[in-house]
Design an enzyme around this catalytic site. Sequence first.
Site, mmCIF file in Angstrom:
data_model
loop_
_atom_site.group_PDB
_atom_site.id
_atom_site.type_symbol
_atom_site.label_atom_id
_atom_site.label_comp_id
_atom_site.label_asym_id
_atom_site.label_seq_id
_atom_site.Cartn_x
_atom_site.Cartn_y
_atom_site.Cartn_z
ATOM 1 N N ASN A 41 0.894 -1.089 0.135
ATOM 2 C CA ASN A 41 0.071 -0.386 -0.675
ATOM 3 C C ASN A 41 1.200 1.088 -0.071
ATOM 4 O O ASN A 41 1.768 1.423 0.819
ATOM 5 C CB ASN A 41 -1.087 0.339 1.038
ATOM 6 C CG ASN A 41 -0.539 -0.033 2.307
ATOM 7 O OD1 ASN A 41 0.694 -1.066 2.307
ATOM 8 N ND2 ASN A 41 -1.270 -0.168 3.376
ATOM 9 N N ILE A 42 0.578 2.075 -0.643
ATOM 10 C CA ILE A 42 1.331 3.924 -1.013
ATOM 11 C C ILE A 42 -0.241 4.924 0.149
ATOM 12 O O ILE A 42 -1.535 5.089 -1.267
ATOM 13 C CB ILE A 42 1.638 3.763 -2.092
ATOM 14 C CG1 ILE A 42 2.333 2.657 -2.840
ATOM 15 C CG2 ILE A 42 2.175 5.124 -1.994
ATOM 16 C CD1 ILE A 42 3.017 2.805 -3.567
ATOM 17 N N GLU A 43 0.516 5.778 1.067
ATOM 18 C CA GLU A 43 -0.512 6.685 1.216
ATOM 19 C C GLU A 43 -0.051 7.620 0.657
ATOM 20 O O GLU A 43 1.055 7.632 0.152
ATOM 21 C CB GLU A 43 -0.617 6.591 2.886
ATOM 22 C CG GLU A 43 -1.048 4.687 3.220
ATOM 23 C CD GLU A 43 -1.201 4.598 4.398
ATOM 24 O OE1 GLU A 43 -0.199 5.291 5.197
ATOM 25 O OE2 GLU A 43 -1.971 3.533 4.955
ATOM 26 N N GLU A 54 -3.364 -4.533 -3.132
ATOM 27 C CA GLU A 54 -3.936 -5.717 -4.211
ATOM 28 C C GLU A 54 -3.462 -4.511 -5.937
ATOM 29 O O GLU A 54 -3.050 -5.031 -6.177
ATOM 30 C CB GLU A 54 -5.161 -5.090 -3.824
ATOM 31 C CG GLU A 54 -5.147 -6.959 -2.501
ATOM 32 C CD GLU A 54 -5.019 -5.987 -0.936
ATOM 33 O OE1 GLU A 54 -5.180 -4.332 -1.489
ATOM 34 O OE2 GLU A 54 -5.858 -6.408 -0.555
ATOM 35 N N CYS A 85 -9.913 -4.913 0.356
ATOM 36 C CA CYS A 85 -11.464 -3.866 1.518
ATOM 37 C C CYS A 85 -12.336 -4.583 -0.394
ATOM 38 O O CYS A 85 -11.855 -4.922 -1.405
ATOM 39 C CB CYS A 85 -10.814 -2.521 0.725
ATOM 40 S SG CYS A 85 -10.015 -1.981 -0.831
ATOM 41 N N CYS A 88 -10.365 -3.245 -3.899
ATOM 42 C CA CYS A 88 -9.442 -4.592 -4.328
ATOM 43 C C CYS A 88 -10.308 -5.927 -4.680
ATOM 44 O O CYS A 88 -10.049 -6.880 -5.678
ATOM 45 C CB CYS A 88 -8.533 -4.559 -3.632
ATOM 46 S SG CYS A 88 -7.836 -3.043 -3.059
HETATM 47 N N1 THU Z 1 -5.110 -1.670 2.636
HETATM 48 C C1 THU Z 1 -4.844 -2.756 1.815
HETATM 49 O O1 THU Z 1 -3.498 -2.344 1.399
HETATM 50 N N2 THU Z 1 -5.426 -3.414 1.087
HETATM 51 C C2 THU Z 1 -6.370 -3.536 1.468
HETATM 52 O O2 THU Z 1 -7.184 -4.699 1.541
HETATM 53 C C3 THU Z 1 -7.036 -2.684 3.045
HETATM 54 C C4 THU Z 1 -6.784 -1.769 3.246
HETATM 55 C C5 THU Z 1 -4.707 -0.348 3.312
HETATM 56 C C6 THU Z 1 -5.202 0.551 2.990
HETATM 57 C C7 THU Z 1 -4.787 1.933 3.885
HETATM 58 O O3 THU Z 1 -3.284 2.013 3.270
HETATM 59 C C8 THU Z 1 -4.298 1.237 5.072
HETATM 60 O O4 THU Z 1 -4.707 -0.632 4.457
HETATM 61 C C9 THU Z 1 -5.371 1.357 6.555
HETATM 62 O O5 THU Z 1 -6.593 1.657 5.602
#
Ligand code: THU
Length: 130
Positions: A41-43, A54, A85, A88
């Site tokens: 994940n990249i915020e 994903e 989620c 995804c």
């Molecule tokens: N996140 C994912 O990378 N995949 C998921 O299926 C659930 C959530 C990440 C998004 C965000 O960066 C962090 O988890 C908290 O929600």
Amino acid sequence: MSHDLFEAAKAAMAKAYAPYSKFPVGAALRTADGKIYAGANIEVASYPEGWCAETTTLGHYVMGGGGKITEIAVIAERMAKVTPCGGCRQRLAEFAGPDTKLYLCDQTGVVETVRLGDMLPYGFRGDILK
Ligand code: THU
């Protein structure tokens, strides 16, 4: 699943950029030709602009040439058995069939194996749009 897919997801998780949630996630998928694609994940400071592990993984998969997806693994540092989620699930279902195995992992390996189709019942199908 051979352990290498889990290891790829875990290694990807170590590269997560998650300074806001502090919730690193990793994902990896394998294609029928044996290739593995992974991502984290990249915020972004403007929170809705970040994206999931994903999604990064699928970007690598598409740019790597795609192909039939045979299995997918997901892992989160702070949650055993993280599940993709809703968004995804829809993205994964765009490229992987309902029978694709999805491995939910903890830090040591696979905790539970589910079918992708069971994670997205009655998901929107884009067939009519093609
Ligand atoms: N996140 C994912 O990378 N995949 C998921 O299926 C659930 C959530 C990440 C998004 C965000 O960066 C962090 O988890 C908290 O929600």
